[in-house]
Design a protein around this motif. Structure first.
Motif, short mmCIF file in Angstrom:
data_model
loop_
_atom_site.label_atom_id
_atom_site.label_comp_id
_atom_site.label_asym_id
_atom_site.label_seq_id
_atom_site.Cartn_x
_atom_site.Cartn_y
_atom_site.Cartn_z
N THR A 238 -1.23 11.29 -0.93
CA THR A 238 -0.34 11.99 -0.01
C THR A 238 0.41 13.09 -0.74
O THR A 238 0.51 14.22 -0.26
N ILE B 2 0.84 -1.20 0.00
CA ILE B 2 0.00 0.00 0.00
C ILE B 2 0.87 1.24 0.00
O ILE B 2 2.02 1.22 0.41
N ASN B 3 0.27 2.35 -0.45
CA ASN B 3 1.01 3.60 -0.60
C ASN B 3 1.46 4.18 0.72
O ASN B 3 2.45 4.90 0.79
N VAL B 4 0.68 3.95 1.77
CA VAL B 4 0.99 4.58 3.05
C VAL B 4 1.48 3.54 4.05
O VAL B 4 1.12 3.56 5.21
N PHE C 7 2.82 2.51 11.70
CA PHE C 7 2.83 3.42 12.83
C PHE C 7 1.47 3.45 13.51
O PHE C 7 1.37 3.39 14.75
N ALA C 8 0.41 3.48 12.70
CA ALA C 8 -0.95 3.52 13.25
C ALA C 8 -1.24 2.26 14.05
O ALA C 8 -1.75 2.32 15.17
N THR D 32 0.14 9.76 -5.78
CA THR D 32 -0.63 9.25 -4.65
C THR D 32 -1.30 10.43 -3.97
O THR D 32 -0.92 11.58 -4.18
N VAL E 289 -7.23 7.95 17.31
CA VAL E 289 -7.27 6.70 18.07
C VAL E 289 -6.01 6.53 18.90
O VAL E 289 -6.04 6.17 20.06
N GLY E 290 -4.85 6.85 18.27
CA GLY E 290 -3.59 6.58 18.97
C GLY E 290 -3.27 7.57 20.06
O GLY E 290 -2.55 7.24 20.99
N LEU F 299 5.87 7.15 1.09
CA LEU F 299 5.47 6.45 2.30
C LEU F 299 5.41 4.94 2.08
O LEU F 299 5.10 4.20 2.99
N GLU G 27 -6.39 7.40 1.63
CA GLU G 27 -5.70 6.54 2.60
C GLU G 27 -4.88 7.36 3.61
O GLU G 27 -4.76 6.99 4.76
N PHE G 28 -4.37 8.51 3.15
CA PHE G 28 -3.58 9.34 4.06
C PHE G 28 -4.44 9.85 5.22
O PHE G 28 -4.07 9.73 6.38
N LEU H 210 -6.40 7.48 12.28
CA LEU H 210 -6.05 6.40 13.23
C LEU H 210 -4.96 6.87 14.19
O LEU H 210 -5.05 6.68 15.40
N ILE H 211 -3.91 7.49 13.63
CA ILE H 211 -2.76 7.84 14.46
C ILE H 211 -3.13 8.92 15.47
O ILE H 211 -2.86 8.80 16.65
N MET I 12 -5.29 7.04 7.67
CA MET I 12 -4.19 6.67 8.57
C MET I 12 -3.95 7.74 9.62
O MET I 12 -3.70 7.45 10.78
N SER J 61 0.51 2.15 17.23
CA SER J 61 -0.03 3.06 18.24
C SER J 61 -1.36 2.55 18.79
O SER J 61 -1.78 2.93 19.87
N LEU K 74 2.88 4.60 7.43
CA LEU K 74 1.85 5.17 8.30
C LEU K 74 0.98 4.07 8.89
O LEU K 74 0.57 4.14 10.04
N TYR K 75 0.72 3.04 8.07
CA TYR K 75 -0.07 1.90 8.55
C TYR K 75 0.63 1.22 9.72
O TYR K 75 0.02 0.96 10.76
#
Lengths: 333, 210
Positions: free
Chosen positions: B138, A108-110, A116-117, B136, B63-64, A170, B52-53, B59-60, B56, A120, A113-114
């Motif tokens: 991002t 995947i592109n990110v 890291f998410a 992308t 949620v995080g 990323l 997707e950016f 989430l970070i 994510m 976390s 970040l995945y």
């Protein structure tokens, strides 16, 4: 019919990834104890099977046959969910780890970040387990652990920014391919050291294992857990450690790339290089466990917020300035 | 395409049910857990529409970090044991008009936003929103954020910084008699500062100035 075929194919791929990971996690526990014993001039587990290799299997069997005790005053649903969440999150992040240029479950592109998410999110397994136990030691352990993991995530995030500045993408495969000429451990060596220490804190390894400091908190958030539920916490923890090692080797040690681009090294297939690097980092983890005494809690927080965070922020500015000045910024569109 | 629709309705269903459960749950800690579930399903929806950016980052950040702080506050204030009395109790009905007012305002705002989108289709064609197949999202987000909107971006960063400093100033208090460890003073400590060799005369003792 076509979709069923895709479903079976994907399931096969997922199993082909997850079963080796789970077996490795079991074996890595044995390796951890052996290295630990080696440093302290003990034998370590050496009875079950050759060199004690089957020790983890014996442990797993023991956990399976133990009774699962759920405390009467606990919050039962959350108490049961907590180890499942820890385990699932630890396994789910392996989907994006590239083992070679094409050998990755989800490209995947990110990707970073995945990772890291998901790492976390790992704090929730601990905090839920600690709270649902409804007992003071698990609760204190969970609070400590959550504060610690959130603090060190911040510095890991800033370190990732450093690497991303040099890569310009990323995607994890792009990060690996950007290191073909030089691994990032050379130009970003201080960041690698800080990443390694932050990874120790993030996975609650010694010397930062305050959440389960047995002298103060019995066993921290997992005090009330027993049997298979305890084993799931334990497996999730080790899978997370392996994942942090994988992240470190992808970000700094060139992932699946061989050390030098030559014929001799090309003989060994690229997944093995990643596995070697993960094992190398894991042995460092195990050595640290054996030699360094535990930190005090205020020292831990001071290290995270007052030393690592400013230092890695300054390094971001340095990296960005260097890349901009020498016109080396990647990914100009 | 069917699989897409199935997942969309699954995530939306989870999002809506957990949003309702945030207010309906009896236990405050359960409310926070439902809020987290809501955040996660919303970020899944973001990922499904190709953002997707955003998903994510959701989430970070939420949620995080944010939800962990919520959990901290709820657990530390010990409101977990207080029963939520919004439902099934008559004396709590005084909250209902205020809640209705706020939700009506939000509802109308949503109608205005969606209406503007519906009746002005060229809103999507404005020059800053270029959805390209090759880059992308991002990259395209960064291209817009750091060029056309750089001042607004910097400004929002400054506002967050001010808010952070304000929060620190408001809650910071210097406690008396707190022992702090200073690495520099510990490392720079030498033998002559700590140890003093004194000749003690017999039967007289010695007075050391401390």
């Amino acid at each position: 019919m076509d979709s069923i075929y895709i479903l079976i194919n994907e399931t096969y791929k997922i199993l082909f990834l997850l079963i080796p990971v789970l077996v490795t996690v079991a074996m890595i526990v044995w390796l951890d104890r052996r290295v630990w014993a080696f440093v302290q001039k003990r034998r370590g587990p050496n009875v079950v099977g050759p060199f004690g290799l089957l020790q983890s299997v014996a442990d797993a069997l023991k956990y399976i046959f133990k009774e699962i005790i759920i405390p009467a005053s606990s919050n039962k649903v959350i108490f049961v969910i907590a180890p499942i969440i820890t385990m699932t999150l630890a396994l789910v992040s392996w989907a994006v780890i590239p083992f070679s240029e094409n050998l990755v479950l989800a490209d995947i592109n990110v990707g970073i970040l995945y990772l890291f998410a998901v790492s976390s999110l790992g704090v929730y397994g601990i905090i839920m387990g600690g709270w649902a136990s409804n007992s003071k030691y698990p609760f204190l352990g969970a609070i400590r652990s959550a504060a610690q993991m959130v603090s060190y995530e911040v510095s890991i995030g800033v370190i990732i920014i450093n690497v991303l500045l040099c890569v310009g993408s990323l995607n994890l495969n792009d990060i690996v391919l950007a290191q073909q000429n030089m691994w990032f451990v050379v130009p970003l060596f201080p960041m690698f050291v800080i990443f390694f220490i932050s990874a120790l804190a993030e996975t609650n390894r010694p010397p930062f294992d305050l959440p389960e400091a047995e002298a103060e908190l019995v066993a921290g958030y997992q005090t009330e857990y027993s049997g298979m539920m305890y084993a799931m916490f334990w497996l999730g923890e080790y899978a997370n450690i392996l994942l942090m090692c994988a992240m470190g080797s992808i970000l700094f040690l060139g992932g699946w790339l061989p050390p030098v681009d030559s014929e001799i090294f090309a003989f060994i297939p690229s997944p093995f290089w990643l596995i070697f690097k993960i094992l190398f980092l894991f042995i460092l983890f195990a050595l640290i466990k054996a030699i360094v005494p535990r930190y005090r809690y205020d020292q831990l927080m001071k290290l995270g917020w007052k030393i690592f965070l400013p230092f890695s922020l300054i390094w971001v500015i340095l990296t960005a300035g260097y890349l901009l000045y020498f016109n080396m910024l990647p990914g100009q569109i | 395409m069917i699989a897409h629709a199935v997942f969309f309705y699954l995530f939306s269903f989870i999002a809506i049910v957990s949003a309702i459960m945030v207010t309906a749950a009896r236990n405050t800690v359960h409310s926070v857990f439902f809020l987290i579930l809501d955040f996660i399903s919303i970020s899944c929806l973001f990922i499904m529409i190709g953002a997707e950016f955003l998903g994510m980052i959701m989430l970070i950040v939420y949620v995080g970090a944010v939800a962990v702080l919520f959990l901290f506050v709820v657990m530390m204030l010990n409101v977990a044991q207080q029963k939520n009395q919004w439902f099934g109790s008559s004396k709590s009905s005084s909250h209902i008009p205020v809640g209705l007012l706020v939700s009506l305002i939000i509802f109308f705002e949503l109608i205005i936003v969606i209406g503007g989108w519906k009746y002005k289709p060229d809103l999507l064609d404005s020059k800053t929103i270029i959805i390209s197949e090759t880059t992308t999202n991002t990259h395209s987000l960064g291209n817009v954020l750091y060029t056309d909107y750089i001042h607004l971006f910097q400004l929002s960063g400054m506002i967050l910084l001010v808010a952070m400093i304000g929060a620190i100033v408001l809650t910071f208090r210097q406690r008396e008699g707190l022992k702090r460890q200073s690495y520099i003073s510990q490392i720079s400590r030498e033998k002559k500062d700590g140890v003093q060799v004194v000749e003690v005369p017999n039967n007289k003792g010695v007075k050391i100035d401390v």
